[in-house]
Design a protein around this motif. Sequence first.
Motif, mmCIF file in Angstrom:
data_model
loop_
_atom_site.group_PDB
_atom_site.id
_atom_site.type_symbol
_atom_site.label_atom_id
_atom_site.label_comp_id
_atom_site.label_asym_id
_atom_site.label_seq_id
_atom_site.Cartn_x
_atom_site.Cartn_y
_atom_site.Cartn_z
ATOM 1 N N THR A 1 63.656 21.603 47.585
ATOM 2 C CA THR A 1 62.195 21.554 47.662
ATOM 3 C C THR A 1 61.729 21.879 49.081
ATOM 4 O OG1 THR A 1 62.145 19.980 45.840
ATOM 5 C CG2 THR A 1 60.182 20.080 47.230
ATOM 6 N N THR A 2 62.423 21.324 50.064
ATOM 7 C CA THR A 2 62.119 21.633 51.459
ATOM 8 C C THR A 2 62.191 23.143 51.692
ATOM 9 O OG1 THR A 2 63.134 19.519 52.065
ATOM 10 C CG2 THR A 2 62.841 21.130 53.831
ATOM 11 N N THR A 3 63.224 23.761 51.146
ATOM 12 C CA THR A 3 63.426 25.202 51.324
ATOM 13 C C THR A 3 62.393 26.004 50.530
ATOM 14 O OG1 THR A 3 65.787 24.894 51.736
ATOM 15 C CG2 THR A 3 65.104 27.087 51.004
ATOM 16 N N SER A 4 62.108 25.581 49.290
ATOM 17 C CA SER A 4 61.121 26.297 48.470
ATOM 18 C C SER A 4 59.764 26.339 49.175
ATOM 19 C CB SER A 4 60.919 25.592 47.125
ATOM 20 O OG SER A 4 62.110 25.573 46.390
ATOM 21 N N ALA A 5 59.358 25.183 49.719
ATOM 22 C CA ALA A 5 58.051 25.081 50.363
ATOM 23 C C ALA A 5 57.960 26.023 51.566
ATOM 24 C CB ALA A 5 57.789 23.640 50.789
ATOM 25 N N SER A 6 58.999 26.018 52.391
ATOM 26 C CA SER A 6 58.972 26.870 53.583
ATOM 27 C C SER A 6 59.105 28.348 53.224
ATOM 28 C CB SER A 6 60.097 26.462 54.546
ATOM 29 O OG SER A 6 59.726 25.274 55.210
ATOM 30 N N PHE A 7 59.940 28.627 52.237
ATOM 31 C CA PHE A 7 60.152 30.011 51.806
ATOM 32 C C PHE A 7 58.846 30.605 51.263
ATOM 33 C CE2 PHE A 7 61.956 32.853 48.323
ATOM 34 C CZ PHE A 7 62.345 33.869 49.188
ATOM 35 N N ALA A 8 58.204 29.865 50.362
ATOM 36 C CA ALA A 8 56.962 30.360 49.765
ATOM 37 C C ALA A 8 55.889 30.532 50.839
ATOM 38 C CB ALA A 8 56.490 29.399 48.670
ATOM 39 N N THR A 9 55.806 29.549 51.739
ATOM 40 C CA THR A 9 54.813 29.632 52.816
ATOM 41 C C THR A 9 55.069 30.858 53.689
ATOM 42 O OG1 THR A 9 54.606 27.227 52.817
ATOM 43 C CG2 THR A 9 53.807 28.387 54.773
ATOM 44 N N GLY A 10 56.330 31.079 54.026
ATOM 45 C CA GLY A 10 56.703 32.229 54.865
ATOM 46 C C GLY A 10 56.380 33.558 54.193
ATOM 47 N N LEU A 11 56.650 33.656 52.905
ATOM 48 C CA LEU A 11 56.349 34.900 52.178
ATOM 49 C C LEU A 11 54.849 35.162 52.181
ATOM 50 C CD1 LEU A 11 58.718 34.547 49.059
ATOM 51 C CD2 LEU A 11 58.976 36.195 50.933
ATOM 52 N N ALA A 12 54.077 34.090 51.967
ATOM 53 C CA ALA A 12 52.621 34.244 51.948
ATOM 54 C C ALA A 12 52.102 34.624 53.334
ATOM 55 C CB ALA A 12 51.962 32.950 51.458
ATOM 56 N N GLN A 13 52.665 33.991 54.367
ATOM 57 C CA GLN A 13 52.246 34.317 55.732
ATOM 58 C C GLN A 13 52.531 35.773 56.062
ATOM 59 O OE1 GLN A 13 54.400 31.223 57.737
ATOM 60 N NE2 GLN A 13 52.561 29.987 58.131
ATOM 61 N N ALA A 14 53.585 36.318 55.426
ATOM 62 C CA ALA A 14 53.913 37.728 55.657
ATOM 63 C C ALA A 14 53.021 38.655 54.824
ATOM 64 C CB ALA A 14 55.389 37.974 55.346
ATOM 65 N N GLY A 15 52.067 38.058 54.106
ATOM 66 C CA GLY A 15 51.094 38.878 53.389
ATOM 67 C C GLY A 15 51.383 39.099 51.920
ATOM 68 N N HIS A 16 52.434 38.440 51.403
ATOM 69 C CA HIS A 16 52.759 38.606 49.984
ATOM 70 C C HIS A 16 52.117 37.495 49.169
ATOM 71 C CE1 HIS A 16 55.689 41.619 51.140
ATOM 72 N NE2 HIS A 16 56.130 40.789 52.060
ATOM 73 N N LYS A 17 51.455 37.878 48.100
ATOM 74 C CA LYS A 17 50.841 36.871 47.248
ATOM 75 C C LYS A 17 51.951 36.103 46.525
ATOM 76 C CE LYS A 17 47.038 36.095 44.116
ATOM 77 N NZ LYS A 17 46.138 36.631 43.096
ATOM 78 N N THR A 18 51.999 34.795 46.783
ATOM 79 C CA THR A 18 53.149 33.998 46.351
ATOM 80 C C THR A 18 52.713 32.739 45.618
ATOM 81 O OG1 THR A 18 54.388 34.772 48.289
ATOM 82 C CG2 THR A 18 55.215 32.791 47.199
ATOM 83 N N VAL A 19 53.432 32.423 44.550
ATOM 84 C CA VAL A 19 53.221 31.144 43.880
ATOM 85 C C VAL A 19 54.547 30.401 43.858
ATOM 86 C CG1 VAL A 19 53.529 32.224 41.584
ATOM 87 C CG2 VAL A 19 52.467 29.967 41.763
ATOM 88 N N VAL A 20 54.504 29.102 44.119
ATOM 89 C CA VAL A 20 55.720 28.292 44.048
ATOM 90 C C VAL A 20 55.542 27.269 42.925
ATOM 91 C CG1 VAL A 20 54.916 26.885 46.032
ATOM 92 C CG2 VAL A 20 57.321 26.796 45.324
ATOM 93 N N ILE A 21 56.518 27.267 42.008
ATOM 94 C CA ILE A 21 56.428 26.410 40.815
ATOM 95 C C ILE A 21 57.434 25.271 40.915
ATOM 96 C CG2 ILE A 21 56.579 26.334 38.286
ATOM 97 C CD1 ILE A 21 56.277 29.337 38.214
#
Lengths: 268, 85
Positions: free
Chosen positions: A17-37
């Motif tokens: 969960t720690t990794t999912s949260a940071s990964f999704a946040t990082g992808l979004a910060q890079a400009g990719h529209k991201t959803v984490v489920i």
Amino acid sequence: MAQVVVVTSGKGGVGKTTTSASFATGLAQAGHKTVVIDFDVGLRNLDLIMGVERRVVFDFVNVIAKEATLKQALIRDKRVENLYILAASQTRDKDALTEAGVKRVIEELSKDFDYIVCDSPAGIEKGAQLAMHFADQALIVTNPEVSSVRDSDRVLGLLASKTAKAAAGETITEHLVVTRYDPARVAKGEMLAVDDVQEILAIDLLAVIPESTDVLNASNAGSPVIALGEIPAAEAYKDMVARFLGEDKPHRFLEATKKGLMGRLFGG
Amino acid sequence: MALLDFFRQSKPTTAQLAKERLQVIVAHQRAGNTSAPDYLPKLQKDLLRVIRKYVKVGDDAVNIGVERDGELEVLELNITLPSQQ
Ligand SMILES: Nc1ncnc2c1ncn2[C@@H]1O[C@H](COP(=O)(O)OP(=O)(O)OP(=O)(O)O)[C@@H](O)[C@H]1O
Ligand SMILES: [Mg+2]
């Protein structure tokens, strides 16, 4: 079409969960529209790690049961643009998820998003298998420890046999993420080195996240680790996202930091 | 194993032990033998039946186990005979 990425491990409590949260946040910060489920139905905690627990009205199970639309259930992150969270149900159990239901939700999200990150529950049973079922890529979260590595290997077996990609004769791209890494203990021969873990599992190494007290601070505050600023765990997660997106970044934080004179004098 | 230990410079670290154990575990897992063969309980019962043709033994006289060492798999069989009356 979105890329579906499952974050999985077999063993519980290793940092999915720690990794999912940071990964999704990082992808979004890079400009990719991201959803984490959050696939951990009954034991949700992605909402807490993302700091959106007070904004959950409808969840993943409601959408699957057609009690709410995706639009109603998706929580937009207030800090990061392009980032959405789909919470798990707190009151139902894992049987509330069905393969057909998950498929429908992922297909619908695929039209709108670049990345769909699936935070898997622990174990290798139904919940974990559904989380990985529609994946194109997988982050295998592993602690440098015997039982975690063995479980990761079992998960690799499932990815190669029990998923939609496997059924279609295709392969899921697997990435190793070693978390809670303590270089000082590795140097003393008390912890498996990342090279050994990688050699045993024989998959690509995406990132090594150091053991860090900052991770607890992040979860206390309801903010993903990657958003913490210039601390090693956050930097390691930033590197992870950059590498995932194709950048060539050397691995950092693999050596124990030597204590300076002050550190040695005053302990630490 | 003992010979290997003899030639090793010093005691292996726990991390080295972990690596060696994992190499064996993962090799087996990938070969598809994750657990002991499922015929073991039946074999144990059959053996007990055969032995009882010749000796009077208790229910726990036959002990069966599988030992793995690297590529080698050894079926271990222990039969306890009753002490001479
Ligand atoms: N790099 C790290 N350094 C220190 N603690 C960490 C690190 N990563 C995770 N943790 C801690 O480990 C615990 C488990 O983390 P997390 O909830 O992310 O694991 P999980 O794999 O999602 O667990 P579960 O299997 O229950 O879903 C948490 O208390 C978290 O703060
Ligand atoms: Mg979790």
